[in-house]
Design an enzyme around this catalytic site. Sequence first.
Site, PDB file in Angstrom:
ATOM      1  N   ALA A 146       0.865  -1.184   0.000  1.00  0.00           N
ATOM      2  CA  ALA A 146       0.000   0.000   0.000  1.00  0.00           C
ATOM      3  C   ALA A 146       0.905   1.237   0.000  1.00  0.00           C
ATOM      4  CB  ALA A 146      -0.975   0.000   1.181  1.00  0.00           C
TER       5      ALA A 146
ATOM      6  N   GLY B 206       5.767   8.363   1.334  1.00  0.00           N
ATOM      7  CA  GLY B 206       6.696   8.082   2.429  1.00  0.00           C
ATOM      8  C   GLY B 206       7.624   6.941   2.044  1.00  0.00           C
ATOM      9  N   HIS B 207       7.019   5.846   1.542  1.00  0.00           N
ATOM     10  CA  HIS B 207       7.841   4.713   1.089  1.00  0.00           C
ATOM     11  C   HIS B 207       8.770   5.148  -0.049  1.00  0.00           C
ATOM     12  CE1 HIS B 207       4.109   2.497   2.563  1.00  0.00           C
ATOM     13  NE2 HIS B 207       5.058   1.946   3.286  1.00  0.00           N
TER      14      HIS B 207
ATOM     15  N   GLY C 234      11.819   4.733   8.071  1.00  0.00           N
ATOM     16  CA  GLY C 234      11.237   6.057   8.282  1.00  0.00           C
ATOM     17  C   GLY C 234      11.223   6.464   9.746  1.00  0.00           C
TER      18      GLY C 234
ATOM     19  N   GLN D 216      10.485   1.867  16.118  1.00  0.00           N
ATOM     20  CA  GLN D 216      10.933   0.767  15.249  1.00  0.00           C
ATOM     21  C   GLN D 216      12.359   1.016  14.754  1.00  0.00           C
ATOM     22  OE1 GLN D 216       8.439  -1.040  12.053  1.00  0.00           O
ATOM     23  NE2 GLN D 216       9.502   0.362  10.701  1.00  0.00           N
TER      24      GLN D 216
ATOM     25  N   LEU E 182       2.020  10.551   6.241  1.00  0.00           N
ATOM     26  CA  LEU E 182       1.476   9.550   5.325  1.00  0.00           C
ATOM     27  C   LEU E 182       1.581   8.176   5.975  1.00  0.00           C
ATOM     28  CD1 LEU E 182       3.046  10.664   1.939  1.00  0.00           C
ATOM     29  CD2 LEU E 182       0.676  10.855   2.627  1.00  0.00           C
TER      30      LEU E 182
ATOM     31  N   SER F  56      -0.023   3.921   5.240  1.00  0.00           N
ATOM     32  CA  SER F  56      -0.896   3.029   4.455  1.00  0.00           C
ATOM     33  C   SER F  56      -2.271   2.927   5.102  1.00  0.00           C
ATOM     34  CB  SER F  56      -0.282   1.634   4.374  1.00  0.00           C
ATOM     35  OG  SER F  56       1.032   1.717   3.882  1.00  0.00           O
ATOM     36  N   ARG F  57      -2.296   2.975   6.434  1.00  0.00           N
ATOM     37  CA  ARG F  57      -3.573   2.814   7.140  1.00  0.00           C
ATOM     38  C   ARG F  57      -4.494   4.014   6.941  1.00  0.00           C
ATOM     39  NH1 ARG F  57       0.132   0.314  10.591  1.00  0.00           N
ATOM     40  NH2 ARG F  57      -0.397  -1.821  11.187  1.00  0.00           N
TER      41      ARG F  57
END
Length: 281
Positions: free
Chosen positions: A30, A34-35, A146, A152, A183, A185-186
């Site tokens: 998704a 950002g990715h 990120g 993480q 941003l 995905s969720r």
Amino acid sequence: MTILRNLSELNEWRAQYSGHTIGFVPTMGALHKGHFSLVQESMKHTDLTIVSIYVNPTQFNNPEDLLKYPNTLESDLEELNQLKVNAVYLPTLTDIYPDGPVSRIFDFGSLAKFMEGLERTGHFEGMATVVTKFFELIQPDFAYFGEKDFQQLAIITQVVEQDGLATVIVPVKTVREEDGMALSSRNLRLLDTQRTDAGNINKILRNWISKKNFLSSTPQKSSAFLANEISHYDSLTVHYVTFANSKSLEPITSFEASTPTRIFVAVQCGNVRLIDNFPLF
Ligand code: AMP
């Protein structure tokens, strides 16, 4: 762009490129800007960039979140192809978990004691298990993460050091929408009204940080104030607003400009858990 659909395809691809620098961007798909900023960083600094798309079951503490995780594989592949990524790895479950989907045991120390580590049992163990497995299979020189998921990033940096791995972890700044919302995905799962409300989270935090009057207050009082401000919006329920040391990720008890400090926030918006963070000093 080469699409690698299992471990033997990955091994064949990887064998062609010994002697090249490899940049790796792990994702759950998704994909959004950002990715893509992680991908672009990798492409700037390495000979070859490989992206993985894998929704890792062991890092989901909430079964509904796993079930509803957005899947836009076709358009993800199209966009990565346009960016001229060299390879995309779409592992099978047995590539990653030959003995079944179980996490390794880690000692993250203080890094996972609070915030997401406290509220999402097993999440970081699952994340670190899949990421270290990817590192073992791909042997990247650099891997891009990120700052949006700051805890993480800190945890994986520590794991690489503890495990003595050769991969260098490269942090990448959070990419935001026009209204400042990070941003994610969720965000695709938010209704229009929820999305509008969610845009206020970063505004409230940024506005408060810019005034600097928190220096005469305490982290506890400031958290309560900010949680209350966010809760004014119907679709927002605060999980936490925490001020933590940017290195140890332990909550601070007073504001000291000499201590690197970030504000971390998790807010429930409908069925979606949103997280964000900003530096204070
Ligand atoms: P995910 O697909 O959510 O697992 O994220 C894959 C990588 O993209 C992680 O390193 C995330 O921190 C990073 N990422 C997700 N959202 C953003 C963003 N808005 N800006 C920068 N990086 C991000």
